[in-house]
Design a protein around this motif. Structure first.
Motif, mmCIF file in Angstrom:
data_model
loop_
_atom_site.group_PDB
_atom_site.id
_atom_site.type_symbol
_atom_site.label_atom_id
_atom_site.label_comp_id
_atom_site.label_asym_id
_atom_site.label_seq_id
_atom_site.Cartn_x
_atom_site.Cartn_y
_atom_site.Cartn_z
ATOM 1 N N SER A 132 37.867 34.809 30.099
ATOM 2 C CA SER A 132 36.290 34.688 29.820
ATOM 3 C C SER A 132 35.381 35.107 31.119
ATOM 4 C CB SER A 132 35.975 33.186 29.871
ATOM 5 O OG SER A 132 36.033 32.587 30.793
ATOM 6 N N ALA A 133 34.270 35.236 30.971
ATOM 7 C CA ALA A 133 33.362 35.718 31.893
ATOM 8 C C ALA A 133 33.163 34.742 33.018
ATOM 9 C CB ALA A 133 31.862 36.147 31.231
ATOM 10 N N LEU A 134 33.382 33.387 32.551
ATOM 11 C CA LEU A 134 32.926 32.421 33.508
ATOM 12 C C LEU A 134 34.442 32.221 34.449
ATOM 13 C CD1 LEU A 134 30.965 30.222 33.771
ATOM 14 C CD2 LEU A 134 32.536 28.721 32.682
ATOM 15 N N GLN A 135 35.521 32.674 33.775
ATOM 16 C CA GLN A 135 36.662 32.618 34.663
ATOM 17 C C GLN A 135 36.602 33.960 35.727
ATOM 18 O OE1 GLN A 135 39.108 32.623 31.289
ATOM 19 N NE2 GLN A 135 40.737 31.516 32.549
ATOM 20 N N LEU A 136 36.020 35.173 35.226
ATOM 21 C CA LEU A 136 35.974 36.317 36.112
ATOM 22 C C LEU A 136 34.958 36.131 37.296
ATOM 23 C CD1 LEU A 136 37.707 38.893 35.406
ATOM 24 C CD2 LEU A 136 35.832 39.671 34.516
ATOM 25 N N LYS A 137 33.923 35.400 36.560
ATOM 26 C CA LYS A 137 32.972 35.145 37.739
ATOM 27 C C LYS A 137 33.490 34.338 39.087
ATOM 28 C CE LYS A 137 29.113 31.660 38.350
ATOM 29 N NZ LYS A 137 29.421 30.488 38.991
ATOM 30 N N ARG A 138 34.563 33.588 38.710
ATOM 31 C CA ARG A 138 35.028 32.535 39.842
ATOM 32 C C ARG A 138 36.181 33.337 40.435
ATOM 33 N NH1 ARG A 138 36.347 28.443 35.784
ATOM 34 N NH2 ARG A 138 34.544 27.311 35.272
ATOM 35 N N VAL A 139 36.806 34.304 39.840
ATOM 36 C CA VAL A 139 38.021 34.860 40.378
ATOM 37 C C VAL A 139 37.170 35.916 41.267
ATOM 38 C CG1 VAL A 139 39.751 36.417 40.012
ATOM 39 C CG2 VAL A 139 39.523 34.459 38.653
ATOM 40 N N LEU A 140 36.382 36.639 40.793
ATOM 41 C CA LEU A 140 35.775 37.700 41.727
ATOM 42 C C LEU A 140 34.605 37.319 42.310
ATOM 43 C CD1 LEU A 140 35.509 40.525 38.732
ATOM 44 C CD2 LEU A 140 37.262 40.422 40.396
ATOM 45 N N GLY A 141 34.285 36.138 42.488
ATOM 46 C CA GLY A 141 32.799 36.023 43.240
ATOM 47 C C GLY A 141 31.697 36.738 43.095
ATOM 48 N N VAL A 142 31.357 36.755 41.507
ATOM 49 C CA VAL A 142 30.281 37.695 41.374
ATOM 50 C C VAL A 142 29.271 36.496 40.511
ATOM 51 C CG1 VAL A 142 31.297 39.764 41.556
ATOM 52 C CG2 VAL A 142 31.389 38.782 39.372
#
Ligand SMILES: [Zn+2]
Length: 327
Positions: A107-117
């Motif tokens: 999800s976008a939320l997981q990606l936000k956390r992983v990438l720090g964006v």
């Protein structure tokens, strides 16, 4: 005799040529990502994106090329989905890897956390990647084994979570399934799947099923296996047999007639929604289906990461304003 659990023999899946560790080490700088993209985009040497000339000089400082005959300046990402993104390429690479290699998506939320964006950046990134893998493969089903299953399902929309006004408006429309979106699918046994959303608050009509099957199945299809939905009645012709099982009567398999392969796809898709996309927007359901279809059809492709990069290089950008436009 000791009881052993039966397990269907599957062909061993080819191992992917990429894993997250390899990716992080191999592409630890944007420079390395640019070199990789350059080799993929122009395997026979850089060409001007405007006039096609091979006479190019490099501006290393600005990471650009200059075309000698026409004087045009361009970068390796010019005109591609990567262009005009403030996101470092190495973060793009990690996002692409996670989206295409995780079985249930991310999800976008997981990606936000992983990438720090920022969430917005992650959300936009996910949608651009989805858009790029859309219609990656348009070959018709039924050309390989000749056996195709077709089925329909409903996604999302629990009535209790719905706004009161919408719930009431839906209740007035006869035959709608509580605001769920109808999705139709077809899969060739041992082959590829095609999925399509028929829209929100939509019941599956005979016309919609026919149009979908006509668009996705080859004339060479020998057998179409479905459930008892009346929309499928009469889809057989001179060279195609139609077999069906009566789900409502508790019948799931009768010889070759079953829709189990597609049922597994629905269940995987629904689990991926629950696991990764808590708030799947029905407006974007088609894009989630495209992404899922791409991942599923490439589940044994050892070069999936490279192939996804290639698709992104040949896709034009999806504007943020187009994505957020109210339709
Ligand atoms: Zn040129």
């Amino acid at each position: 005799m000791k009881h052993t659990k039966y397990s269907a023999k599957k062909a061993p899946a080819q191992k992917s040529d990429m894993d997250l560790m390899k990716l992080i080490v191999k592409f630890d700088t944007d420079e390395k990502c640019r070199i990789a993209l350059e080799k993929l985009r122009w395997p026979d040497g850089v060409r001007c994106v405007r006039c096609g000339s091979e006479k190019i000089s490099r501006n290393y400082k600005r990471n650009q090329f200059e075309c000698t005959p026409c004087g045009y300046h361009f970068s390796v990402t010019a005109g591609t989905i990567f262009h005009d993104s403030h996101l470092p390429l190495r973060k793009w690479f990690i996002a692409i890897y996670l989206i295409c290699e995780s079985k249930k998506g991310i999800s976008a939320l997981q990606l936000k956390r992983v990438l720090g964006v920022a969430y917005k950046t992650a959300w936009y990134l996910c949608h651009r990647i989805r858009e790029a893998v859309k219609d990656a493969d348009t070959t018709l089903l039924g050309l390989e084994s000749g056996f195709v299953e077709a089925d329909e399902t409903y996604i999302g929309g629990k009535a209790k979570n719905m706004h009161k006004a919408r719930r009431e408006a839906l209740a007035m429309k006869p035959g709608t399934k509580r605001g769920k979106s109808a999705v139709v699918g077809a899969i060739e046994r041992n082959g590829k799947v095609r999925l399509q959303c028929l829209g929100a608050d939509h019941t599956v009509t005979k016309e919609a099923l026919r149009a979908f099957l006509k668009a996705k199945l080859a004339d060479e299809t020998k057998v179409i296996s479905t459930d008892e939905h009346t929309g499928y009645v009469g889809i057989d012709d001179d060279n195609t047999i139609h077999v069906s099982v009566y789900h409502r009567g508790g019948e799931y398999v009768r010889g070759l007639a079953h829709t189990n392969t597609l049922e597994n796809v629905w269940s995987l898709f629904k689990r991926s929604i629950v696991g990764s996309y808590h708030q799947l927007s029905m407006k974007h359901l088609d894009r989630y289906l495209d992404e899922f279809e791409f991942r599923f059809n490439n589940r044994q492709n050892p070069f999936l990461f490279r192939d996804t990069l290639l698709r992104l290089l040949s896709s034009s950008n999806l504007e943020y304003k187009d994505l957020t436009a109210k339709t």
